[in-house]
Design a protein around this motif. Structure first.
Motif, PDB file in Angstrom:
ATOM      1  N   TYR A  17       0.549  -1.390   0.006  1.00  0.00           N
ATOM      2  CA  TYR A  17      -0.122   0.557   0.027  1.00  0.00           C
ATOM      3  C   TYR A  17       0.974   0.853  -0.308  1.00  0.00           C
ATOM      4  O   TYR A  17       1.795   1.726   0.847  1.00  0.00           O
ATOM      5  N   GLU A  18       0.602   2.318  -0.689  1.00  0.00           N
ATOM      6  CA  GLU A  18       0.960   3.958  -0.636  1.00  0.00           C
ATOM      7  C   GLU A  18       0.710   4.339  -0.896  1.00  0.00           C
ATOM      8  O   GLU A  18      -0.783   4.586  -0.993  1.00  0.00           O
ATOM      9  N   ARG A  19       0.820   5.312   0.390  1.00  0.00           N
ATOM     10  CA  ARG A  19      -0.280   5.839   0.838  1.00  0.00           C
ATOM     11  C   ARG A  19      -0.305   7.430  -0.450  1.00  0.00           C
ATOM     12  O   ARG A  19       0.353   7.991  -0.973  1.00  0.00           O
ATOM     13  N   PRO A  20      -1.282   8.201  -0.604  1.00  0.00           N
ATOM     14  CA  PRO A  20      -1.164   8.629  -1.369  1.00  0.00           C
ATOM     15  C   PRO A  20      -1.086  10.423  -0.704  1.00  0.00           C
ATOM     16  O   PRO A  20      -0.733  10.931   0.148  1.00  0.00           O
ATOM     17  N   VAL A  21       0.215  10.977  -1.620  1.00  0.00           N
ATOM     18  CA  VAL A  21       0.602  12.310  -1.758  1.00  0.00           C
ATOM     19  C   VAL A  21      -0.721  13.463  -1.131  1.00  0.00           C
ATOM     20  O   VAL A  21      -2.129  13.645  -1.596  1.00  0.00           O
ATOM     21  N   PRO A  22      -0.365  13.879   0.464  1.00  0.00           N
ATOM     22  CA  PRO A  22      -1.920  14.755   0.162  1.00  0.00           C
ATOM     23  C   PRO A  22      -1.504  15.824  -0.346  1.00  0.00           C
ATOM     24  O   PRO A  22      -0.784  16.907  -0.688  1.00  0.00           O
TER      25      PRO A  22
END
Length: 299
Positions: free
Chosen positions: A250-255
């Motif tokens: 899982y790659e956290r989306p860029v805020p």
């Protein structure tokens, strides 16, 4: 072909019921499972039932090519399920039900070939009867054919059409009322038997020979198997490629960016002072070989 040719010679002939066929090599009395191979038993059943089923399908659809196709598809299905059909109490009834179901399928209306009008029968009375039959709803038409054409009872019709006995009786009553309203005098059982027989006996194409039906069904089954194999292979390859190149964590989306407050405003550089201007002029006026104070020491 006359009405007498349509029904084989018997002590009590019944219109629109199975009879002898030139492709049949065995009579119904010789249908002994212990003495026949599956292909021979199928060919005998086909030769005994196919010609009259083509005529029944024509009365249901009003189309000659569709009538023949319905019978062939029904027998292809019977050959595919031959162990089940061979053990059935009434193999002819099994194939008849499959023929009627295919002939009355609503999907035929979307086929381009069946959108074109079919040449009507040459006999005016037959043309009028066929027109009235085709105006009936398909369940009413089938019930009328099975009762007044084939000779089944209301209870047998209910079992074959998967309906209740009261529903089958109501369909038969409404069909006869519609037939009587448009063709007075045609609802008498004997007269309706005769007219259905004469109508079905004219301009009906002959059924294909049994080996052709068996080989066509087997070839179609092989095509379906190959198509299914191609689809499974395609889905398997697509799944493998997806598993190979898809991210495995899982790659956290860029805020999204937010405004920053509290920083001093950007101010543009103002004019140079007198001292800074004098220094700039001194630097521009002296070459790199000028005073030592302006040239970096080599030490």
């Amino acid at each position: 072909m006359t009405a007498s040719q349509f029904v084989p010679a018997r002590p009590k002939p019944t219109p629109l019921t199975p009879g002898r066929h030139p492709h049949a090599q065995l009579t119904p009395a010789q249908l002994t499972p212990a003495q026949l191979t599956p292909a021979q038993a199928f060919d005998a059943l086909y030769g005994f039932c196919a010609p009259v089923l083509v005529r029944q399908a024509y009365l249901l659809t009003g189309r000659r090519a569709l009538a023949r196709q319905s019978v062939e598809r029904a027998f292809e299905l019977a050959w595919r399920r031959w162990p089940e059909v061979a053990r059935d109490r009434d193999p002819g009834g099994w194939v008849r039900a499959a023929t009627h179901e295919y002939a009355l399928s609503p999907w035929h209306r979307f086929r381009r070939r069946h959108r074109q009008p079919e040449p009507p029968p040459g006999d005016p009375s037959g043309r009028a009867l066929l027109d009235v039959l085709l105006r009936l709803p398909p369940p009413y038409r089938r019930t009328l054919l099975l009762h007044d054409g084939v000779g089944l009872t209301v209870r047998q019709i209910a079992g074959e059409t998967e309906a209740t006995t009261s529903a089958a009786a109501n369909r038969l009553r409404h069909a006869r009322e519609a037939l009587s309203a448009r063709l007075p005098g045609a609802t008498a059982p004997s007269d309706l038997h005769r007219r259905l027989t004469e109508l079905a006996a004219t301009e009906i194409p002959a059924a294909a020979p049994p080996p052709t039906v068996r080989t066509t069904g087997e070839r179609r089954d092989r095509q379906w198997v190959r198509t299914a194999a191609v689809l499974v292979t395609t889905l398997t390859g697509t799944t493998a490629i997806t598993l190979q190149y898809a991210p495995d964590h899982y790659e956290r989306p860029v805020p999204r960016g937010a405004a920053i407050h509290g920083l001093p405003a950007h101010v543009a550089q103002g004019p140079l002072s007198e001292r800074s201007r004098a220094l700039h002029e001194a630097l521009r006026s002296h070459l790199p070989q000028g005073p030592h104070r302006l040239v970096p020491s080599a030490r």
